[in-house]
Design a protein around this motif. Structure first.
Motif, PDB file in Angstrom:
ATOM      1  N   LEU A  66       0.832  -1.202   0.000  1.00 57.80           N
ATOM      2  CA  LEU A  66       0.000   0.000   0.000  1.00 57.80           C
ATOM      3  C   LEU A  66       0.867   1.252   0.000  1.00 57.80           C
ATOM      4  O   LEU A  66       0.531   2.258  -0.658  1.00 57.80           O
ATOM      5  CB  LEU A  66      -0.912  -0.017   1.226  1.00 57.80           C
ATOM      6  CG  LEU A  66      -2.066   0.975   1.237  1.00 57.80           C
ATOM      7  CD1 LEU A  66      -3.002   0.733   0.062  1.00 57.80           C
ATOM      8  CD2 LEU A  66      -2.839   0.862   2.542  1.00 57.80           C
ATOM      9  N   TYR A  67       1.985   1.215   0.704  1.00 61.28           N
ATOM     10  CA  TYR A  67       2.919   2.344   0.686  1.00 61.28           C
ATOM     11  C   TYR A  67       3.503   2.541  -0.711  1.00 61.28           C
ATOM     12  O   TYR A  67       3.625   3.681  -1.191  1.00 61.28           O
ATOM     13  CB  TYR A  67       4.016   2.104   1.717  1.00 61.28           C
ATOM     14  CG  TYR A  67       5.104   3.150   1.712  1.00 61.28           C
ATOM     15  CD1 TYR A  67       4.906   4.391   2.337  1.00 61.28           C
ATOM     16  CD2 TYR A  67       6.331   2.901   1.095  1.00 61.28           C
ATOM     17  CE1 TYR A  67       5.894   5.357   2.334  1.00 61.28           C
ATOM     18  CE2 TYR A  67       7.328   3.869   1.089  1.00 61.28           C
ATOM     19  CZ  TYR A  67       7.105   5.089   1.705  1.00 61.28           C
ATOM     20  OH  TYR A  67       8.093   6.040   1.689  1.00 61.28           O
ATOM     21  N   GLN A 120      -4.752  10.692   2.282  1.00 60.49           N
ATOM     22  CA  GLN A 120      -5.269   9.875   3.386  1.00 60.49           C
ATOM     23  C   GLN A 120      -6.795   9.937   3.503  1.00 60.49           C
ATOM     24  O   GLN A 120      -7.346   9.710   4.582  1.00 60.49           O
ATOM     25  CB  GLN A 120      -4.630  10.287   4.710  1.00 60.49           C
ATOM     26  CG  GLN A 120      -3.131  10.092   4.739  1.00 60.49           C
ATOM     27  CD  GLN A 120      -2.510  10.464   6.072  1.00 60.49           C
ATOM     28  OE1 GLN A 120      -3.206  10.817   7.015  1.00 60.49           O
ATOM     29  NE2 GLN A 120      -1.194  10.383   6.167  1.00 60.49           N
ATOM     30  N   GLY A 136       1.277   4.244  -3.278  1.00 60.47           N
ATOM     31  CA  GLY A 136       1.111   5.687  -3.172  1.00 60.47           C
ATOM     32  C   GLY A 136       1.854   6.444  -4.251  1.00 60.47           C
ATOM     33  O   GLY A 136       1.460   7.561  -4.618  1.00 60.47           O
ATOM     34  N   LEU A 140      -9.145   3.760  -0.949  1.00 56.57           N
ATOM     35  CA  LEU A 140      -8.189   4.646  -0.293  1.00 56.57           C
ATOM     36  C   LEU A 140      -7.562   5.601  -1.295  1.00 56.57           C
ATOM     37  O   LEU A 140      -7.232   5.202  -2.428  1.00 56.57           O
ATOM     38  CB  LEU A 140      -7.078   3.833   0.368  1.00 56.57           C
ATOM     39  CG  LEU A 140      -7.490   2.788   1.398  1.00 56.57           C
ATOM     40  CD1 LEU A 140      -6.268   2.008   1.855  1.00 56.57           C
ATOM     41  CD2 LEU A 140      -8.169   3.446   2.575  1.00 56.57           C
ATOM     42  N   TYR A 179     -10.572   8.371   2.417  1.00 53.76           N
ATOM     43  CA  TYR A 179     -11.094   7.054   2.065  1.00 53.76           C
ATOM     44  C   TYR A 179     -12.593   7.144   1.819  1.00 53.76           C
ATOM     45  O   TYR A 179     -13.266   8.076   2.273  1.00 53.76           O
ATOM     46  CB  TYR A 179     -10.778   6.020   3.151  1.00 53.76           C
ATOM     47  CG  TYR A 179     -11.417   6.295   4.498  1.00 53.76           C
ATOM     48  CD1 TYR A 179     -12.631   5.706   4.854  1.00 53.76           C
ATOM     49  CD2 TYR A 179     -10.807   7.121   5.425  1.00 53.76           C
ATOM     50  CE1 TYR A 179     -13.215   5.943   6.095  1.00 53.76           C
ATOM     51  CE2 TYR A 179     -11.378   7.361   6.661  1.00 53.76           C
ATOM     52  CZ  TYR A 179     -12.573   6.762   6.988  1.00 53.76           C
ATOM     53  OH  TYR A 179     -13.156   7.001   8.202  1.00 53.76           O
ATOM     54  N   THR A 207      -4.274   7.382  -1.223  1.00 58.45           N
ATOM     55  CA  THR A 207      -3.042   7.392  -0.450  1.00 58.45           C
ATOM     56  C   THR A 207      -2.322   8.732  -0.497  1.00 58.45           C
ATOM     57  O   THR A 207      -1.431   8.981   0.319  1.00 58.45           O
ATOM     58  CB  THR A 207      -2.089   6.301  -0.958  1.00 58.45           C
ATOM     59  OG1 THR A 207      -1.875   6.478  -2.365  1.00 58.45           O
ATOM     60  CG2 THR A 207      -2.681   4.919  -0.726  1.00 58.45           C
ATOM     61  N   SER A 208      -2.701   9.617  -1.407  1.00 56.20           N
ATOM     62  CA  SER A 208      -2.021  10.908  -1.505  1.00 56.20           C
ATOM     63  C   SER A 208      -2.448  11.872  -0.413  1.00 56.20           C
ATOM     64  O   SER A 208      -1.647  12.682   0.058  1.00 56.20           O
ATOM     65  CB  SER A 208      -2.277  11.538  -2.881  1.00 56.20           C
ATOM     66  OG  SER A 208      -3.666  11.782  -3.076  1.00 56.20           O
ATOM     67  N   LEU A 224      -4.928   2.594   9.912  1.00 56.17           N
ATOM     68  CA  LEU A 224      -4.778   3.602   8.865  1.00 56.17           C
ATOM     69  C   LEU A 224      -5.963   4.561   8.832  1.00 56.17           C
ATOM     70  O   LEU A 224      -5.792   5.777   8.683  1.00 56.17           O
ATOM     71  CB  LEU A 224      -4.623   2.913   7.506  1.00 56.17           C
ATOM     72  CG  LEU A 224      -4.287   3.808   6.317  1.00 56.17           C
ATOM     73  CD1 LEU A 224      -2.907   4.432   6.486  1.00 56.17           C
ATOM     74  CD2 LEU A 224      -4.350   3.017   5.010  1.00 56.17           C
TER      75      LEU A 224
END
Length: 267
Positions: A50-51, A128, A54, A123, A130, A125-126, A110
């Motif tokens: 997941l990281y 946070q 991003g 999600l 959701y 990811t940029s 998260l």
């Protein structure tokens, strides 16, 4: 041998059992296209993956399930995500990455929320943020509608990286740390948190007690001074009375002398 290219030179990516050709007019910058296509269309997502996702700039649609649970509901959500990733690639692959996650521990930390599994979450990811579906996902059409709602902005975004969310993150992380310490070792937790609290309590008690005693000493000292002044005042009054008496005596003796002189003159 089985690849047929309309023109050369060409750039291809081989994944998901097939290949895709880079189109400069549709896919834009080559570096961005490579970064978007670096992962397979469907993944088993964990924290590290997941990281890494991003960097692609894509939204990540995840079916949060329990791999050990073979119930119909868990398998159904997983299959829905797989079908959308496979059958709707041309529609969503530029904006979405699909996959599933085993368990909800990481996703709960998260999102700072307790998600009941199985469920689907998208999600960003940029920043946070959701998205959660407002109704249960029953089939592929429901999932496609949910994704379209996110793309056109009608789906409500939660979370984010604002100031309040950062404060909430600090509080949540502190709470999670304390709970995890007490769960793993209650005695160690009592020592780590009880000792500093005890020292601080003793210090506060000492400061408050010292201030009270100092205030009492200061209040007593003026009283003593005023008492001394009263004694001196009383002493001075007595002395003044004695002086008055002496002056009165002197005056009476003088008057008697003057009277005797006047009587002698008369005689």
């Amino acid at each position: 041998q089985y690849v047929t290219l309309p023109e050369l030179p060409a750039v291809l990516v081989f994944k998901d059992g097939t290949y895709f050709v880079y189109d400069e007019y549709e896919d834009g910058d080559l570096t961005s296209w490579i970064n978007r296509e670096r992962f397979q269309g469907y993944l088993n997502v964990d924290g590290f993956t997941l990281y890494e996702l991003g960097d692609t700039g894509k939204l990540v649609a995840i079916a949060v399930i329990d791999d050990k649970n073979s119930s119909v509901e868990h398998m159904r959500l997983k299959s829905i995500i797989q079908e959308v990733a496979r059958d709707y690639r041309d529609h969503f692959h530029r904006d979405f990455q699909f996959g599933h996650m085993d368990g909800n521990d990481y996703i709960n930390s998260l999102l700072m929320d307790d998600l009941t599994i199985p469920t689907i979450v998208v999600l960003n990811t940029s920043n946070q943020q959701y998205f959660l579906p407002d109704r249960q996902i029953e089939n592929t059409e429901d999932m496609v509608q949910f994704i379209n709602n996110i793309l056109d902005g009608t789906a409500e975004a939660q979370g984010g990286d604002g100031f309040l969310q950062r404060i909430k993150r600090i509080v949540y992380d502190a709470k999670s740390t304390v709970v995890s310490v007490f769960k793993s070792s209650p005695l160690l937790g009592c020592f780590l948190f009880g000792l500093p609290l005890g020292v601080i309590s003793i210090m506060c008690y000492g400061i408050c007690t010292a201030d009270t005693e100092g205030a009492l000493d200061e209040s007593e000292s003026p009283k003593k001074g005023s008492g001394d002044r009263e004694l001196t005042d009383e002493g001075s009054e007595e002395e003044q009375e004695e002086e008055k008496k002496e002056k009165y005596t002197e005056l009476s003796d003088g008057e008697l002398k003057q009277k005797s002189i006047l009587e002698k003159k008369k005689d």
